[in-house]
Design an enzyme around this catalytic site. Sequence first.
Site, PDB file in Angstrom:
ATOM      1  N   HIS A 125      76.190  35.898  60.806  1.00  0.00           N
ATOM      2  CA  HIS A 125      74.991  35.921  61.642  1.00  0.00           C
ATOM      3  C   HIS A 125      74.615  34.505  62.046  1.00  0.00           C
ATOM      4  CE1 HIS A 125      73.888  40.179  60.938  1.00  0.00           C
ATOM      5  NE2 HIS A 125      74.518  39.976  59.799  1.00  0.00           N
ATOM      6  N   THR A 150      71.603  43.808  58.075  1.00  0.00           N
ATOM      7  CA  THR A 150      72.101  42.504  57.639  1.00  0.00           C
ATOM      8  C   THR A 150      71.490  41.391  58.486  1.00  0.00           C
ATOM      9  OG1 THR A 150      74.067  42.802  59.037  1.00  0.00           O
ATOM     10  CG2 THR A 150      74.282  43.368  56.694  1.00  0.00           C
ATOM     11  N   GLY A 151      71.205  41.699  59.761  1.00  0.00           N
ATOM     12  CA  GLY A 151      70.564  40.715  60.633  1.00  0.00           C
ATOM     13  C   GLY A 151      69.148  40.399  60.194  1.00  0.00           C
ATOM     14  N   GLU A 200      74.339  42.591  68.503  1.00  0.00           N
ATOM     15  CA  GLU A 200      75.227  42.924  67.394  1.00  0.00           C
ATOM     16  C   GLU A 200      76.686  42.837  67.827  1.00  0.00           C
ATOM     17  OE1 GLU A 200      75.336  46.222  63.791  1.00  0.00           O
ATOM     18  OE2 GLU A 200      73.712  46.219  65.258  1.00  0.00           O
ATOM     19  N   CYS A 219      69.133  45.708  62.973  1.00  0.00           N
ATOM     20  CA  CYS A 219      70.330  45.364  62.214  1.00  0.00           C
ATOM     21  C   CYS A 219      69.865  44.959  60.818  1.00  0.00           C
ATOM     22  CB  CYS A 219      71.096  44.228  62.884  1.00  0.00           C
ATOM     23  SG  CYS A 219      72.538  43.652  61.943  1.00  0.00           S
ATOM     24  N   ASN A 244      78.938  39.900  56.611  1.00  0.00           N
ATOM     25  CA  ASN A 244      79.280  39.704  58.019  1.00  0.00           C
ATOM     26  C   ASN A 244      78.491  38.508  58.555  1.00  0.00           C
ATOM     27  OD1 ASN A 244      76.778  40.919  57.929  1.00  0.00           O
ATOM     28  ND2 ASN A 244      77.240  42.559  59.351  1.00  0.00           N
ATOM     29  N   ASN A 297      82.207  49.804  64.868  1.00  0.00           N
ATOM     30  CA  ASN A 297      81.277  49.567  65.963  1.00  0.00           C
ATOM     31  C   ASN A 297      81.646  50.389  67.188  1.00  0.00           C
ATOM     32  OD1 ASN A 297      79.735  47.519  64.578  1.00  0.00           O
ATOM     33  ND2 ASN A 297      81.478  46.143  64.900  1.00  0.00           N
ATOM     34  N   ASN A 335      68.565  51.826  64.486  1.00  0.00           N
ATOM     35  CA  ASN A 335      69.996  51.508  64.485  1.00  0.00           C
ATOM     36  C   ASN A 335      70.749  52.806  64.188  1.00  0.00           C
ATOM     37  OD1 ASN A 335      71.962  49.027  62.636  1.00  0.00           O
ATOM     38  ND2 ASN A 335      72.260  49.843  64.666  1.00  0.00           N
ATOM     39  N   CYS A 359      76.801  47.196  56.928  1.00  0.00           N
ATOM     40  CA  CYS A 359      75.636  47.496  57.752  1.00  0.00           C
ATOM     41  C   CYS A 359      74.523  47.952  56.826  1.00  0.00           C
ATOM     42  CB  CYS A 359      75.945  48.567  58.789  1.00  0.00           C
ATOM     43  SG  CYS A 359      74.494  49.042  59.760  1.00  0.00           S
ATOM     44  N   GLY A 360      73.448  47.184  56.786  1.00  0.00           N
ATOM     45  CA  GLY A 360      72.345  47.522  55.896  1.00  0.00           C
ATOM     46  C   GLY A 360      71.643  48.802  56.286  1.00  0.00           C
ATOM     47  N   ASN A 361      71.406  49.001  57.592  1.00  0.00           N
ATOM     48  CA  ASN A 361      70.746  50.226  58.035  1.00  0.00           C
ATOM     49  C   ASN A 361      71.599  51.454  57.730  1.00  0.00           C
ATOM     50  OD1 ASN A 361      68.356  49.068  59.137  1.00  0.00           O
ATOM     51  ND2 ASN A 361      69.537  48.376  60.900  1.00  0.00           N
TER      52      ASN A 361
END
Length: 283
Positions: A168, A228-229, A217, A226, A166, A68, A15, A77-79
Amino acid sequence: MTETIKFVKMHGAGNDYIYVNTLLYNIPDPSSAAIKWSAPHTGIGSDGLVLIGGSPIPEADFSMRIFNADGSEAMMCGNASRCIGKYLYEKGLTRKTVIRLLTLSGVKTLHLHLNKEENMVETVTVDMLSPTLVNEHQCARPSGMTDEELEVKGRKVKGTFVSMGNPHFVVFTDNIDKVDVAGCGATLERHEVFPERCNIEFAQMMENGSIRTRVWERGSGITMACGTGACATAVAAALTCRSGRKSTVVMDGGVLNIEWSEDDGHVYMTGPAAFVFEGEIAL
């Protein structure tokens, strides 16, 4: 005279984002910059733009804003947060190995795991806080959605809504290789039940207990991973009794380890972060 901005491109499990230190550079229109710079042929090419800044509140050490590739601003965004931890430490902005990062979805705590011989960050664990299963601003179903159906182009798709700040929607399938990620993902992203649009995860439980996941995303399209995904997928798997509270999530760009803690209800995500290259670009 055209101003030149120094940037770093980094990725977490594939990512990839453009990172700019706003303690040094001012980006007056980050939305437009994200669109221009993220373009794969005429720009740098990325999933978006991340701005690293100071924190306006004492509860955090630094701040993050993320835009984005389509210019929309994301909550979290976790990554990207893992990459920021590596950036801050290896660029000498901090010597802390526990960093509090202010995001639009709250203050996230980053735990840096070092290779002490090389004084480098190998992996980062992010406290993603607690998932939310009911959020009427993000999902119009007042009781949430756990393994519930939506109609998409004349057929029904069953999934689970999880907000990690966010939104999902996680869809489990028996054969992820046959899923039309782009077609179904784009339609689900803008389904009327999601007022703010939605990130879509397609997931398959594997024989070894891992979860194979592909991502559409919100605002970026298909991405390699992702964070958070991955968290939302792990929570959805636990909620629907497909797995326990610890999961290995295998995405197109790499592997993330997720734990939904029974002690505090928080989701902890551990994974890699890497520098790709550095450069300069006109603002």
